[in-house]
Structure formats: C-alpha cells, structure tokens
Design a protein around this motif. Structure first.
Motif, PDB file in Angstrom:
ATOM      1  N   SER A 217       0.811  -1.228   0.000  1.00 32.24           N
ATOM      2  CA  SER A 217       0.000   0.000   0.000  1.00 32.24           C
ATOM      3  C   SER A 217       0.840   1.271   0.000  1.00 32.24           C
ATOM      4  N   ARG A 218       1.929   1.278   0.765  1.00 32.95           N
ATOM      5  CA  ARG A 218       2.743   2.504   0.821  1.00 32.95           C
ATOM      6  C   ARG A 218       3.404   2.780  -0.518  1.00 32.95           C
ATOM      7  N   GLU A 219       3.897   1.750  -1.182  1.00 32.90           N
ATOM      8  CA  GLU A 219       4.495   1.948  -2.493  1.00 32.90           C
ATOM      9  C   GLU A 219       3.437   2.422  -3.486  1.00 32.90           C
ATOM     10  N   GLU A 222       2.884   6.134  -2.808  1.00 27.61           N
ATOM     11  CA  GLU A 222       4.003   6.955  -3.271  1.00 27.61           C
ATOM     12  C   GLU A 222       4.034   7.061  -4.793  1.00 27.61           C
ATOM     13  N   ALA A 249      -3.987   5.344   0.441  1.00 27.16           N
ATOM     14  CA  ALA A 249      -3.905   6.018   1.740  1.00 27.16           C
ATOM     15  C   ALA A 249      -4.913   5.430   2.718  1.00 27.16           C
ATOM     16  N   ILE A 252      -3.668   2.116   3.966  1.00 23.47           N
ATOM     17  CA  ILE A 252      -2.584   2.283   4.946  1.00 23.47           C
ATOM     18  C   ILE A 252      -3.161   2.598   6.320  1.00 23.47           C
ATOM     19  N   GLU A 256      -2.458   0.249   9.543  1.00 22.94           N
ATOM     20  CA  GLU A 256      -1.474   0.693  10.527  1.00 22.94           C
ATOM     21  C   GLU A 256      -2.145   1.272  11.766  1.00 22.94           C
ATOM     22  N   ALA A 403       5.917   8.930   7.816  1.00 23.52           N
ATOM     23  CA  ALA A 403       4.896   7.887   7.984  1.00 23.52           C
ATOM     24  C   ALA A 403       3.496   8.475   8.077  1.00 23.52           C
ATOM     25  N   PRO A 406       0.250   9.603   4.325  1.00 25.76           N
ATOM     26  CA  PRO A 406      -1.083   9.186   3.847  1.00 25.76           C
ATOM     27  C   PRO A 406      -2.215   9.802   4.662  1.00 25.76           C
TER      28      PRO A 406
END
Length: 660
Positions: A217-219, A222, A249, A252, A256, A403, A406
């Motif tokens: 998800s983070r990649e 980005e 986002a 994520i 998290e 961090a 998002p």
C-alpha cells in the motif's frame, strides 16, 4: 509529389541514424517515412536501381488534414457521434489511410461497440501492419473485453517488434497484464519502459497499480503521488492517479496504528512543555480538531479535542500537537503571541456589514439565518489565525513524520474540499457577503496551493476563483515560501499580521505578547487572592489583558493632556471619595477584569457592575481604571501601561484648586 534521392553517402549524412546503423537501408526507409509523414499521411517509398523514390499525396493532405484534426479534437472532448460521422466520410474518400480506420476503431471501442471496433482496427492493420496504435488498441480490447490475454499479447508483441523502444506500448501492456492478474510479467514491461523514459507519468500510475496488486500500500501511495506530479493535466490519468492515491492512503490507515505516531509525538512534547497532554474525542466539535493550552484554561494539562467523523483523524491530532510545539518554541524565545477577539471586534465586523444584514432581513430571511451569517466572524478569524501557521505546521509534519503522509494527504484533501463547498455553495453565496467570502476563499486557495506543492493535486479551479483572488493567493504563498527559508520561532505571527492588513482584516482581532498578558493576568489573580475578593466574571480573567492597550496609546499620541480623560478622572476621584478602601479595591479588580476583555476608548455602553445604574464610555472606563488602581494598588500602577500619568496629575491639581 515525387522526391527522388540517389542512395549515396550524402543521403546517409542526411539521415544519421541509418549511417550509425552501418548504412542500413531498412533504417533509412524508416527514417525517411517518419520525416515525410504528415499526420496520418505516410509517404509511399520505392527503391529502384540505387534510387529512392518518395511519393507524397500533397493534394490529399491539403484536402483532409484540417478535417482529420477536427475529428481528433472532437474525440478529445468525447463527442464521438459527430467524430464517427466525419471519420467515416474521410474513409470513403481515402480508404487506404490506415489511421482513419484506427481512429474509427477507437471511437467504436469508446462507444462500447467492441466487435465493430476490432473490424475497423483490422482494416487499419491491413493497410499498415506496422500501425502501432492499432495493434495496441486491438490488444486492449482482446484483454479487457474478450478476456483473451493470449491473443492480446500477440498484438502487443507485434507492436514492440516494429518499435522496440515504444515505452507507451510497454506501459499499456503492463497495465493490462496487471488487470488480468499477471503482475510478474507486468513488472518486466514496466522496467523496460522506465529504462527508456523515466519521465513518462503513466509508468508511475502503472507502478502504483502493480504495488496495489501486490498489496504494497505505501508503495502504491508513493507511486500515485509521483504520477500526479508528473501529470499536470487534469485528464483521465490524473483522475485515476488521484483515486489510486486515495485508495492506497485509506488502506494504509486501515492497516497501521496511527495512534503510535500520536503517542510518540505527545510524549516528546510533554517532556518539552513540562505538562501532561490529554487527547479526547468530541463529536460535537464543529471544527476538525482544536487544542486548549493549559496556560489559557487554568488547567495543569493541555487538552486536544478532535472530531472522529473527519477522515485520517490522527493527522488532525498531530496538527494540534504541532500548534503546541510551535507555541512552546516561540515562548522560549519570548516571541509567543495570543490571538484574541472580543465583543468589540465583533461589533466592528457586524458594523462593517450592517448593510448586508439589512438586505437579508428585507429579503425575508429569519433571524436565525442572519445569526448564522454573523457566525462568519468566527470562521474568518479562525482562517486569519490558522492559515499562515498551518502552512508551517504542515511542512513540519511533512518533513519530520513521513509515515504520517497518507493521513495528511487524506485529511488535507477533505479539509480543502470542505473549504470549496463553504465558498461556492449556492445557498451560502445567497446569504454571505461577497467581500467576506472572497477573503475566505483567498485563505482557502493559499492552503490549496500548499497542498498542490506537496502532493501534486490541483484543486485551484474548483474554488471558482476570480483572477484577483488567485493572484492574491499566489502572492501570499510566495511570501510564505520566502519566510519559510529563514523561519525562526514566532515569525508566523508577523506573516499573520501582514496578510490580515493586506486584506483589511486587522480590526477584527488582536495579537498580544504572551508575557504581557501573563504578567497582568497573574497580577490580578494574585491581588484577588490577597484581598479575598470573589467577583462575578472573575473567570473571564483568562482573556488576554491588554488587547486594546495599543489602541489606547495611539489615541493618546500627540496630545500633552487628554482633557476628556482628565475630566473623567476628576469625576472618578469625586466618586471614590465616598467609598471605603475595600470597595475601591473591589472596583479596581473588577475593572481590571473588564479591561482583560478589551476596551475601545471611542466606544459607549460599558457597564461596571459594582457601580450600578449607569453606563460608561471607553475613556471613562479607562479613567476609572487608572484612578482605582492609583488608590488601591499604586505600587502596580505602572504595570497597567496606561499613558495617563499627566492627566492624573492634572486631575489632582484641579481638585486641589477646587478645595477637594
């Protein structure tokens, strides 16, 4: 038109790629075809006995080119029906032009007629087997609509055989492979495309799709942001990239624990400020979040409240904590200021828009609606204070808490969209003064510009700004960027005041030095305790004490003696002559608390509860303030910083001359 070239060293000098390929005839033909192609019209090339003959359909180009460009323009604005009629007519007149069939095939595909689209595309390839776009679009239809990836790959590979460095085709192939569940093969094509042209925005959108398919998800977030930056046009790719960023986002945030970021930051600030930080929800909160500093609410702890209904709420909490952080840093250098606004400021606001309120009444709007209109005062003041400081805060979070990005992205996007609604909704436009809406919109635009700079999302035109509003916002943002490079704690207040003056909003609030407020506030509280006075309204002492002091001083500048103040002091001395010391002390403290809310020297209608059955002008209150403190607390008189020493001396002389 015929152009004839002998095939010799000079010809290869004219087309150096063919020369670099070792005087390769096939490369020479390809280079000549590319050079002499006009729109969809390719030259006919023949080689006979060392001579290359180039035939260009000049008459056809002259007759068709403008019509063909019009068809493309119609397709750009999705007017496919009219475009189809015109391209069909061109095909009747020149059926051998491959691109005409390709365009018709693409139009039919957009209209959902996939079988007819393939027929037209096959016609395009019959006339020109190397038509790359015809090959790619046919492959897309096979993959997306007929779910025949094997056949689609044949068309894709054929396109790449004719043009091995076609990064556009490679990217399209990769996207189709991703959508058909083959991410491993897709990555190979994307890596090849990236090696050819890393600036191509579609590649980053494709990488985002690939990361999403692989549950990274983070990649995905980005890569979507990079795609937005790489593609300033608000086209289909832009919209798809924005959706991809929002989706990533959200995933994520679901995956998290945003509270870990909040807790770590809060712990750091607790050590820095020396006070506990309490964080709690408040579903009734009208704004996204707010912080109540311990010093301003007579608490031993700082309190952060937030509305959990807002998206990415952990960003909102971090933002409020950053407000505390910035205030603490400014306090350490003695530059922290308090933003205050009282009834007098509100009266000025309402007075400046009294005509608008009367017009609403004449149009039949009820009092409740007009009261909502007056609520713009609080909204505008919040924007005046928050806009410049928020820019610094968001940059601080952006740079120091990657961090959080998002969360920040979704949260700011929601807040900006909320601001767009607040200044463009038809009902709001009906009841709100255009002047206030315009200034509010300028503040919103400044934040939108900042969001665009950080995340590539352009929401400027959604605000429906005038040219003047847009230019003012750009000017403000440039000022911020200049100040940011040399920022020291407390500088944000200077920017706040500068922007307020440029928009003529400086009379709706006051910025006062925190040490001045604390000194006088603490003094009054201490004196209340010493003389054991417990007065109604004592709790209001939390309001900053001298927000009108500057106004009072300016009103006094250039005068040796203000006779009006002297006259009111004589009046006060006569009044206090018949009171006990404890009564004078109580009045002194009560007026001190009143002045903590601000006194406008030129205003009327003030009341002092312990002096019943009368009203006072602003200058009268200030005169009674000075005299009462001169009698009750002469040792602290200078701390009031009231510029009336000469008036008081003259008043005493006048009473002495009159025999007291």
């Amino acid at each position: 038109m015929h152009i004839i070239h002998p095939i010799n060293d000079f010809l290869f000098e004219l087309f150096p790629k063919a020369k670099e390929a070792g005087n390769n005839i096939d490369v020479l033909k390809q280079e000549i075809e590319t050079f002499y192609t006009v729109g969809p019209f390719k030259p006919a090339i023949t080689i006979v006995h060392g001579i290359i003959d180039i035939t260009i359909e000049g008459d056809l180009i002259a007759q068709h080119n403008s019509r063909y460009n019009k068809v493309l323009a119609l397709c750009d604005v999705r007017q496919y029906t009219e475009a189809k009629e015109q391209i069909s007519q061109l095909i009747k007149e020149a059926p051998h032009i491959s691109e005409y069939h390709r365009v018709l095939g693409q139009i039919l595909s957009e209209q959902g007629e996939q079988d007819d689209a393939i027929n037209s595309l096959i016609d395009a390839l019959r006339w020109d087997p190397k038509n790359g776009w015809a090959l790619i679009i046919t492959g897309n239809i096979m993959a997306r609509y007929q779910h025949d990836l094997e056949t689609a790959m044949k068309y894709y590979e054929c396109a790449l055989q004719h043009k091995p460095d076609d990064y556009v085709s490679m990217t399209l192939i990769a996207i189709n492979l991703i959508q058909n569940g083959n991410p491993d093969a897709a990555r190979q094509y994307l890596d090849r495309a990236f090696a050819v042209n890393p600036a191509y925005p579609n590649i980053y959108y494709a990488f985002a799709l690939l990361a999403e398919a692989e549950h990274h998800s983070r990649e995905a977030f980005e890569m979507s942001i990079v795609a937005l930056f790489k593609n300033p046009k608000k086209d289909l790719l832009y919209q798809q990239s924005l959706k991809s960023a929002m989706k990533a986002a959200s995933e994520i945030i679901d995956e998290e624990v945003g509270g870990d970021l909040v807790n770590a930051y809060a712990s750091t600030l607790e050590e820095e400020c020396g006070k506990k930080i309490v964080i709690e929800t408040d579903t009734g909160l009208k704004s996204a979040a707010k912080i109540e500093c311990a010093e301003n609410h007579d608490r031993s702890y700082h309190l952060v409240k937030y509305n959990p209904d807002y998206p990415a709420v952990h960003h909102l909490i971090m933002h409020e904590l950053a407000h505390l952080h910035f205030a603490a840093q400014a306090r350490q250098t003695g530059k922290n200021k308090l933003f205050v606004s009282n009834d007098e400021n509100k009266k000025r606001f309402l007075g400046s828009h009294e005509k608008d309120a009367r017009m609403l009444s004449k149009k039949g709007y009820d009092d409740a609606l007009i009261e909502n209109y007056y609520a713009l005062f609080q909204v505008l003041n919040a924007q005046i204070f928050n806009t410049p400081i928020d820019l610094y805060i968001e940059d601080y979070l952006f740079q120091n808490y990657p961090a959080l990005m998002p969360y920040q992205f979704l949260s700011l996007l929601g807040l900006i969209q909320e601001g767009i609604y607040a200044t463009t909704d038809e009902q709001i436009l009906t009841i709100a003064p255009p002047e206030i809406l315009s200034k509010s919109k300028i503040f919103n635009l400044v934040k939108a510009l900042h969001f665009q700079k950080r995340y590539g999302v352009n929401l400027i035109e959604e605000h429906k700004p005038t040219t003047a509003e847009k230019e003012q916002a750009v000017t403000f943002y440039r000022e911020y960027e200049e100040c940011r490079t040399r920022h020291t704690p407390g500088d944000e207040y200077e920017l706040l005041q500068r922007w307020a003056k440029q928009l003529y909003l400086q009379n709706f609030f006051a910025l006062i030095e925190e040490p001045d407020y604390r000194e006088q506030s603490d003094l009054i509280e201490r004196l209340c305790a010493e003389v054991q006075v417990d007065l109604p309204g004592k709790g209001d002492a939390a309001h900053p004490a001298d927000q009108k002091r500057q106004l009072c001083t300016e009103a006094h500048q250039g005068k040796d003696i203000n006779m009006a103040v002297t006259r009111f002091m004589v009046e006060a001395l006569h009044y206090f002559k018949n009171l006990t010391d404890s009564e004078i002390t109580a009045i002194a403290i009560q007026i001190g608390l009143m002045c903590g809310e601000g006194i406008n020297p030129d205003a009327e209608g003030y009341t002092i509860p312990l002096i019943a059955a009368r009203t006072f002008t602003g200058y009268q209150v200030l005169a009674y303030y000075y005299v009462s403190w001169a009698k009750a607390f002469p040792e602290y008189l200078q701390q009031l910083q009231l510029p009336f020493d000469k008036e008081y001396e003259f008043a005493l002389e006048m009473l002495g001359m009159g025999g007291g």
